[in-house]
Write a protein that holds these residues in place. Structure first.
Motif, PDB file in Angstrom:
ATOM      1  N   PRO A 158       0.952  -1.167   0.041  1.00 57.44           N
ATOM      2  CA  PRO A 158       0.067   0.124  -0.037  1.00 57.44           C
ATOM      3  C   PRO A 158       0.979   1.383  -0.065  1.00 57.44           C
ATOM      4  O   PRO A 158       0.531   2.166   0.899  1.00 57.44           O
ATOM      5  CB  PRO A 158      -0.789  -0.266   1.302  1.00 57.44           C
ATOM      6  CG  PRO A 158       0.125  -0.929   2.311  1.00 57.44           C
ATOM      7  CD  PRO A 158       0.743  -1.768   1.415  1.00 57.44           C
ATOM      8  N   GLU A 161      -1.205   4.409  -0.943  1.00 59.23           N
ATOM      9  CA  GLU A 161      -2.440   4.517   0.199  1.00 59.23           C
ATOM     10  C   GLU A 161      -2.092   5.101   1.471  1.00 59.23           C
ATOM     11  O   GLU A 161      -2.808   5.759   1.959  1.00 59.23           O
ATOM     12  CB  GLU A 161      -3.332   3.132   0.128  1.00 59.23           C
ATOM     13  CG  GLU A 161      -4.198   2.957  -1.130  1.00 59.23           C
ATOM     14  CD  GLU A 161      -3.256   2.097  -2.081  1.00 59.23           C
ATOM     15  OE1 GLU A 161      -1.996   2.218  -1.678  1.00 59.23           O
ATOM     16  OE2 GLU A 161      -3.829   1.776  -3.068  1.00 59.23           O
ATOM     17  N   LEU A 162      -0.766   4.571   1.763  1.00 61.44           N
ATOM     18  CA  LEU A 162      -0.413   4.907   3.215  1.00 61.44           C
ATOM     19  C   LEU A 162      -0.060   6.508   3.172  1.00 61.44           C
ATOM     20  O   LEU A 162      -0.777   7.198   4.010  1.00 61.44           O
ATOM     21  CB  LEU A 162       1.062   4.490   3.302  1.00 61.44           C
ATOM     22  CG  LEU A 162       0.997   3.116   4.120  1.00 61.44           C
ATOM     23  CD1 LEU A 162       2.597   2.653   4.366  1.00 61.44           C
ATOM     24  CD2 LEU A 162       0.472   3.139   5.400  1.00 61.44           C
ATOM     25  N   ASP A 164      -1.416   8.873   1.275  1.00 62.95           N
ATOM     26  CA  ASP A 164      -2.480   9.501   0.749  1.00 62.95           C
ATOM     27  C   ASP A 164      -3.756   9.432   2.003  1.00 62.95           C
ATOM     28  O   ASP A 164      -4.200  10.465   2.086  1.00 62.95           O
ATOM     29  CB  ASP A 164      -3.389   9.148  -0.365  1.00 62.95           C
ATOM     30  CG  ASP A 164      -4.602   9.942  -0.836  1.00 62.95           C
ATOM     31  OD1 ASP A 164      -4.439  10.844  -0.868  1.00 62.95           O
ATOM     32  OD2 ASP A 164      -5.721   9.371  -1.257  1.00 62.95           O
ATOM     33  N   ARG A 165      -4.122   8.272   2.611  1.00 60.54           N
ATOM     34  CA  ARG A 165      -4.981   8.153   3.749  1.00 60.54           C
ATOM     35  C   ARG A 165      -4.480   8.156   5.120  1.00 60.54           C
ATOM     36  O   ARG A 165      -5.193   8.339   5.876  1.00 60.54           O
ATOM     37  CB  ARG A 165      -5.908   7.001   3.341  1.00 60.54           C
ATOM     38  CG  ARG A 165      -6.527   6.720   2.117  1.00 60.54           C
ATOM     39  CD  ARG A 165      -7.476   7.907   1.576  1.00 60.54           C
ATOM     40  NE  ARG A 165      -8.517   7.762   2.460  1.00 60.54           N
ATOM     41  CZ  ARG A 165      -9.727   8.528   2.379  1.00 60.54           C
ATOM     42  NH1 ARG A 165      -9.875   9.293   1.146  1.00 60.54           N
ATOM     43  NH2 ARG A 165     -10.916   8.176   3.231  1.00 60.54           N
ATOM     44  N   VAL A 166      -3.148   7.903   5.157  1.00 64.31           N
ATOM     45  CA  VAL A 166      -2.885   7.609   6.428  1.00 64.31           C
ATOM     46  C   VAL A 166      -1.826   8.665   6.988  1.00 64.31           C
ATOM     47  O   VAL A 166      -1.953   8.973   8.019  1.00 64.31           O
ATOM     48  CB  VAL A 166      -2.095   6.183   6.588  1.00 64.31           C
ATOM     49  CG1 VAL A 166      -1.255   6.003   7.804  1.00 64.31           C
ATOM     50  CG2 VAL A 166      -2.850   4.980   6.457  1.00 64.31           C
TER      51      VAL A 166
END
Lengths: 349, 349
Positions: A158, A161-162, A164-166
């Motif tokens: 990920p 995603e890490l 972008d979202r985390v």
């Protein structure tokens, strides 16, 4: 709602997408409230188009027997480019043609045509991203289109995603990762005593390495991923040639055995960091402690380590890659896009 | 656009939220296209409300000098509950009261009142999630409200984000993790030879363990997290008492030294898996190989391992937690919510 998809390229990733939609489409519909409809597929021989949805099984049969989806039930010989995109009337273009680091074609032409039609784009191949990143993002912004590409940087790891979202609200000062599974597989065999040539051959026999392993063992694939991640999460504008690069051809079993005596190993590390001049990226075969989060990754495992403020060091690793990960990450991007766009009904969860 | 926030509780997390908005609000605005405005804060003494945005510095001063935000410039003694929520006119309730595993109050009342007003909710405390999960989600769905709580399960570890954005399309058969940093810190000191009592004391001196360490060392915190994750990502409906639980009080330095002789260590593992009857969860102090992704986590590190089909095993770890992670994850939830709601302008990235 129905989300219409047009697919470019019908190699492993494209076939995987068709298979997954065939086998799992109903589950996606139940679980995510979105019906994914493959309305067009184009390959070098032409295309197949059906606004009600193509029959994935029939496409796979036609490709196998005749070498092109143009031979499928809904096939049209020679149909390509903007004509194809207009007839497929898709919401999202899935670009899964072979990666081309020379001129990113035919993907780049298709992507520009899709954006001109205000389609969103999901990329499975890296050429466009490492040759035209800034241009691509400017067109997408002008058109209000989204461009997703989580499958290009070590899926199912990920990586994007890490960020972008985390890591929202945190600042990323750099990252390092093992983003090429093939070279890590080869290095792992060599750490157990095999020669470079034996290790490459075994990786080829298992389908982990290509017949021509150049992109993997000379660090091109890892360098492309380093550039893509640096551009996407650190605001860089790196092309493939901006990444300092080395591969693993020079590594010997002796180097690995010496390293091991000191509790270390050799890994092909892709990294980027902020410098006075912007962002610099490199791919380098370097020593890592065996106990290190990247040093301990064996076989085809991959990992990413983000250095951030104030969240500290956040890492993700994939221990075991099953099935058809890149095709699945293409559909993951589509589903996340559908959710971001408000195209999906909320799931029960 | 402006996103108005009402905050319940002004302990460490609440103060961190106010500080971050004060110091970083402008950066969030530039980077995510969303202006976060704290319009109300309530604690046990009353509340402060200002629709133009409260002065975070002034709130911190009032709390320090008088013990309540009601003493701040915009303070109102005794203002609480629905009256407070209506006056704060918030889009999002941030529930950061002390965790209460007995009856989840005052959080549960506030959360229901906020949902009745169709506010979205971001939870920083666990009581509501482990006592009323099914009820909470039914109300939220009825009201079209979102409930986010990524800060409750080992922030900044991306436990829920992995499941939500990365494992999309995959099926999660189970997970295991080190989700309580305090007990891992204590076990790490004991693995180096310290007694249990010495280790707890050192953790307390460093502010890693509470004066009463019961929630951490008896596994309550890890069990709550196991239930929350199982509910959120595996469709379970577990309460805290459904989780089989043990702590680390019985662990001795001798047990750890024996384990080490066999290349292992003892870790407090939270896990859940699908069974014939649904989903079962447990927290157990068990032996792990030292080379294992969880076995190698030292000090206050945390990690999560998801077992999925067809993406295989996907893990994330946090090597080093800096700064004010829970407050930051509350704002991360707010920013992600704003993006999902279409409240934010696209960033330049």
């Amino acid at each position: 709602m129905d989300v219409r998809l047009a697919l470019i390229g019908f190699g492993n990733v494209g076939k995987g997408v068709a298979s997954l939609l065939h086998g799992e489409g109903e589950r996606y519909r139940t679980e995510y409230g979105v019906r994914l409809v493959l309305t067009g597929v184009a390959d070098q021989g032409g295309a197949a188009v059906n606004l009600e949805g193509l029959d994935g099984f029939n496409l796979l049969e036609a490709k196998k027997r005749h070498g092109t989806v143009a031979a499928a039930r809904d096939g049209v010989q020679g149909l390509q480019g903007a004509h194809f995109l207009e007839r497929a009337a898709a919401h999202v273009l899935l670009e899964a043609a072979s990666t081309n680091f020379e001129d990113a074609e035919p993907g780049w032409t298709y992507v520009r045509e899709a954006l001109a039609l205000k389609m969103d784009v999901v990329l499975a191949s890296k050429g466009v991203l490492v040759l035209h990143y800034g241009h691509l993002m400017r067109i997408a912004m002008d058109r209000g289109a989204r461009v997703l590409f989580s499958g290009t940087v070590g899926a199912p790891l990920p990586v994007l995603e890490l960020a972008d979202r985390v890591l929202v609200g945190a600042q990323i000062s750099g990252f390092e990762g093992i983003l090429n599974a093939t070279s890590n597989y080869i290095l792992s065999l060599m750490a157990d005593g095999a020669t470079y040539e034996e290790s490459v051959r075994r990786a080829q026999e298992l389908g982990i390495a290509e017949t021509d392993p150049t992109l993997d063992v000379d660090g091109w694939d890892a360098a492309a991923k380093a550039a893509i991640v640096a551009n996407a999460v650190m605001g860089a504008q790196l092309s493939l040639q901006d990444v300092e690069r080395e591969g693993i051809r020079h590594v010997t079993p002796e180097m690995l055995s010496h390293a091991r005596q000191e509790g270390q190993t050799l890994k092909l590390i892709a990294r980027a960091r902020r410098t006075a001049g912007g962002v610099s990226a490199q791919v380098v075969a370097e020593r890592r402690p065996l106990a290190d989060v990247l040093g301990r990754l064996q076989g085809a495992e991959m990992g990413i380590v983000y250095h951030t403020d104030p969240l500290g060091t956040v890492s993700a690793t994939v221990q075991q890659v099953g099935g058809i990960p890149t095709a699945l990450t293409v559909l993951r991007d589509v589903i996340n896009l559908a959710r971001d766009r408000g195209w999906s009904s909320p799931s029960q969860a």
